[in-house]
Design a protein around this motif. Structure first.
Motif, PDB file in Angstrom:
ATOM      1  N   ASN A 180      27.103 -14.236 -28.853  1.00 54.83           N
ATOM      2  CA  ASN A 180      26.718 -12.759 -28.776  1.00 54.83           C
ATOM      3  C   ASN A 180      25.641 -12.595 -27.691  1.00 54.83           C
ATOM      4  N   THR A 181      24.971 -13.609 -27.253  1.00 54.52           N
ATOM      5  CA  THR A 181      23.987 -13.417 -26.075  1.00 54.52           C
ATOM      6  C   THR A 181      24.800 -13.422 -24.649  1.00 54.52           C
ATOM      7  N   ILE A 182      25.932 -13.820 -24.677  1.00 55.43           N
ATOM      8  CA  ILE A 182      26.726 -13.612 -23.616  1.00 55.43           C
ATOM      9  C   ILE A 182      27.344 -12.164 -23.369  1.00 55.43           C
ATOM     10  N   THR A 183      27.975 -11.673 -24.471  1.00 49.23           N
ATOM     11  CA  THR A 183      28.900 -10.506 -24.550  1.00 49.23           C
ATOM     12  C   THR A 183      28.942  -9.820 -25.964  1.00 49.23           C
ATOM     13  N   ASP A 184      28.808  -8.753 -26.065  1.00 47.54           N
ATOM     14  CA  ASP A 184      28.877  -7.994 -27.241  1.00 47.54           C
ATOM     15  C   ASP A 184      30.218  -8.589 -28.183  1.00 47.54           C
ATOM     16  N   ASP A 185      29.896  -9.361 -29.327  1.00 52.65           N
ATOM     17  CA  ASP A 185      30.789 -10.024 -29.926  1.00 52.65           C
ATOM     18  C   ASP A 185      30.971  -9.375 -31.410  1.00 52.65           C
ATOM     19  N   ALA A 186      30.625  -8.313 -31.721  1.00 51.32           N
ATOM     20  CA  ALA A 186      30.521  -7.670 -32.979  1.00 51.32           C
ATOM     21  C   ALA A 186      31.872  -7.601 -33.697  1.00 51.32           C
ATOM     22  N   LYS A 187      33.004  -7.136 -32.815  1.00 50.79           N
ATOM     23  CA  LYS A 187      34.312  -7.025 -33.645  1.00 50.79           C
ATOM     24  C   LYS A 187      34.942  -8.469 -34.101  1.00 50.79           C
ATOM     25  N   ARG A 188      34.752  -9.276 -32.979  1.00 48.59           N
ATOM     26  CA  ARG A 188      35.367 -10.774 -33.663  1.00 48.59           C
ATOM     27  C   ARG A 188      34.530 -11.345 -34.494  1.00 48.59           C
ATOM     28  N   ARG A 189      33.176 -11.248 -34.494  1.00 46.90           N
ATOM     29  CA  ARG A 189      32.207 -11.934 -35.569  1.00 46.90           C
ATOM     30  C   ARG A 189      32.608 -11.446 -36.799  1.00 46.90           C
ATOM     31  N   GLU A 190      32.857 -10.085 -37.014  1.00 45.98           N
ATOM     32  CA  GLU A 190      33.224  -9.395 -38.260  1.00 45.98           C
ATOM     33  C   GLU A 190      34.436 -10.096 -38.842  1.00 45.98           C
ATOM     34  N   ARG A 191      35.350 -10.257 -37.999  1.00 41.65           N
ATOM     35  CA  ARG A 191      36.828 -10.932 -38.549  1.00 41.65           C
ATOM     36  C   ARG A 191      36.352 -12.433 -38.886  1.00 41.65           C
ATOM     37  N   ILE A 192      35.746 -13.128 -38.077  1.00 46.32           N
ATOM     38  CA  ILE A 192      35.527 -14.488 -38.535  1.00 46.32           C
ATOM     39  C   ILE A 192      34.779 -14.496 -39.876  1.00 46.32           C
ATOM     40  N   LEU A 193      33.825 -13.493 -39.939  1.00 46.85           N
ATOM     41  CA  LEU A 193      32.872 -13.571 -41.131  1.00 46.85           C
ATOM     42  C   LEU A 193      33.684 -13.203 -42.512  1.00 46.85           C
ATOM     43  N   ASP A 194      34.595 -12.276 -42.308  1.00 44.41           N
ATOM     44  CA  ASP A 194      35.427 -11.917 -43.429  1.00 44.41           C
ATOM     45  C   ASP A 194      36.167 -13.118 -43.854  1.00 44.41           C
ATOM     46  N   ARG A 195      36.880 -13.951 -42.840  1.00 45.09           N
ATOM     47  CA  ARG A 195      37.697 -15.126 -43.196  1.00 45.09           C
ATOM     48  C   ARG A 195      36.812 -16.073 -43.667  1.00 45.09           C
ATOM     49  N   TRP A 196      35.475 -16.342 -43.115  1.00 46.18           N
ATOM     50  CA  TRP A 196      34.925 -17.578 -43.618  1.00 46.18           C
ATOM     51  C   TRP A 196      34.366 -17.347 -45.154  1.00 46.18           C
ATOM     52  N   ALA A 197      34.374 -15.955 -45.244  1.00 48.69           N
ATOM     53  CA  ALA A 197      33.642 -15.803 -46.771  1.00 48.69           C
ATOM     54  C   ALA A 197      34.699 -15.796 -47.737  1.00 48.69           C
ATOM     55  N   ASP A 198      36.129 -15.654 -47.332  1.00 47.99           N
ATOM     56  CA  ASP A 198      37.201 -16.117 -48.019  1.00 47.99           C
ATOM     57  C   ASP A 198      37.080 -17.686 -48.356  1.00 47.99           C
ATOM     58  N   VAL A 199      37.172 -18.258 -47.397  1.00 44.28           N
ATOM     59  CA  VAL A 199      37.243 -19.854 -47.286  1.00 44.28           C
ATOM     60  C   VAL A 199      35.981 -20.447 -48.315  1.00 44.28           C
ATOM     61  N   LEU A 200      34.915 -19.718 -48.103  1.00 46.33           N
ATOM     62  CA  LEU A 200      33.862 -20.380 -48.843  1.00 46.33           C
ATOM     63  C   LEU A 200      34.074 -19.949 -50.301  1.00 46.33           C
ATOM     64  N   ASP A 201      34.386 -18.560 -50.811  1.00 44.87           N
ATOM     65  CA  ASP A 201      34.821 -18.289 -52.127  1.00 44.87           C
ATOM     66  C   ASP A 201      35.742 -19.386 -52.739  1.00 44.87           C
ATOM     67  N   ASP A 202      36.750 -19.758 -51.827  1.00 44.14           N
ATOM     68  CA  ASP A 202      38.085 -20.478 -52.438  1.00 44.14           C
ATOM     69  C   ASP A 202      37.542 -21.968 -52.744  1.00 44.14           C
ATOM     70  N   MET A 203      36.462 -22.516 -51.487  1.00 48.73           N
ATOM     71  CA  MET A 203      36.211 -23.924 -51.825  1.00 48.73           C
ATOM     72  C   MET A 203      35.128 -24.060 -52.839  1.00 48.73           C
ATOM     73  N   LEU A 204      34.155 -22.987 -53.116  1.00 52.09           N
ATOM     74  CA  LEU A 204      33.178 -23.092 -53.954  1.00 52.09           C
ATOM     75  C   LEU A 204      33.600 -23.052 -55.400  1.00 52.09           C
ATOM     76  N   ASP A 205      34.655 -22.382 -55.487  1.00 58.18           N
ATOM     77  CA  ASP A 205      35.428 -22.080 -56.924  1.00 58.18           C
ATOM     78  C   ASP A 205      36.176 -23.330 -57.323  1.00 58.18           C
ATOM     79  N   ARG A 206      37.276 -24.066 -56.410  1.00 60.44           N
ATOM     80  CA  ARG A 206      38.044 -24.860 -56.612  1.00 60.44           C
ATOM     81  C   ARG A 206      37.713 -26.251 -56.372  1.00 60.44           C
ATOM     82  N   GLU A 207      36.946 -26.299 -55.266  1.00 59.46           N
ATOM     83  CA  GLU A 207      36.805 -27.758 -55.122  1.00 59.46           C
ATOM     84  C   GLU A 207      35.495 -28.373 -55.225  1.00 59.46           C
ATOM     85  N   ILE A 208      34.580 -27.671 -55.025  1.00 53.12           N
ATOM     86  CA  ILE A 208      33.142 -28.022 -55.045  1.00 53.12           C
ATOM     87  C   ILE A 208      32.475 -27.819 -56.274  1.00 53.12           C
TER      88      ILE A 208
END
Length: 202
Positions: free
Chosen positions: A174-202
């Motif tokens: 984000n210090t180089i360019t406005d990365d807000a839209k891509r950041r939102e998509r990545i955070l959405d997906r990582w939230a799903d990954v975290l919920d899945d791993m915390l619930d099932r594997e860890i």
């Protein structure tokens, strides 16, 4: 007849230091480490050069104190934000957003300037390293607590660290360019990954 209330010396000193520290962070964000000078900071803060040198004799003293000051302030703001996070299915995503906001704040840009400068400045590195270690430990602890992670389970600590590395990397982008839209998509997906791993594997 009017009477004037005299401000105690201790309070005047506190206010002066705060102005200098905030002006330093502003200069680091706007001009970078190389473009920040003690003269520029004192002018911006409206403080005499002599007074500035009395409190912070060198540029390194000034910039390290400034980033520590703002980092502590941001830590308090993080704690306040954490207390207001929603519970339920949106909780993980809200935690990630809070962390991402932290790493896209001006204080992160100021700290980044110090990291780069410290790479080739041993004196600055010696001052910055303990601060970054302390901040890193506190952010890790808060993330573990907010996500409800049991770090005694295999892979749990690494999952938290991967999360912090991810949001820190997004902040860097984000210090180089406005990365807000891509950041939102990545955070959405990582939230799903975290919920899945915390619930099932860890």
């Amino acid at each position: 007849m009017t009477t004037s209330t005299r401000v105690p010396q201790e309070e005047r000193t506190r206010v002066m230091r705060a102005r200098l520290l905030e002006a330093t962070v502003d200069c680091l964000v706007e001009r970078g480490f190389a473009g920040t000078s003690t003269t520029l900071v004192s002018e911006r803060a409206g403080v005499s050069r002599g007074a500035q040198l009395h409190h912070f004799p060198t540029k390194n003293d000034l910039v390290v104190a400034a980033v520590e000051h703002l980092t502590e302030k941001r830590g308090r703001e993080l704690a306040e934000a954490a207390a207001k996070l929603p519970r339920g299915e949106k909780h993980t995503r809200a935690v990630l957003q809070m962390l991402a906001d932290h790493f896209t704040e001006p204080v992160f840009s100021a700290a980044l300037e110090l990291w780069v400068a410290a790479r080739t400045d041993e004196t600055l590195l010696a001052a910055v390293s303990p601060l970054e270690l302390r901040v890193g430990r506190e952010t890790h602890r808060m993330t573990v607590e907010l996500l409800g992670v049991d770090e005694t389970k295999p892979g749990a600590r690494e999952l938290v660290q991967a999360t912090l590395d991810l949001v820190r990397g997004l902040g860097l982008a984000n210090t180089i360019t406005d990365d807000a839209k891509r950041r939102e998509r990545i955070l959405d997906r990582w939230a799903d990954v975290l919920d899945d791993m915390l619930d099932r594997e860890i």
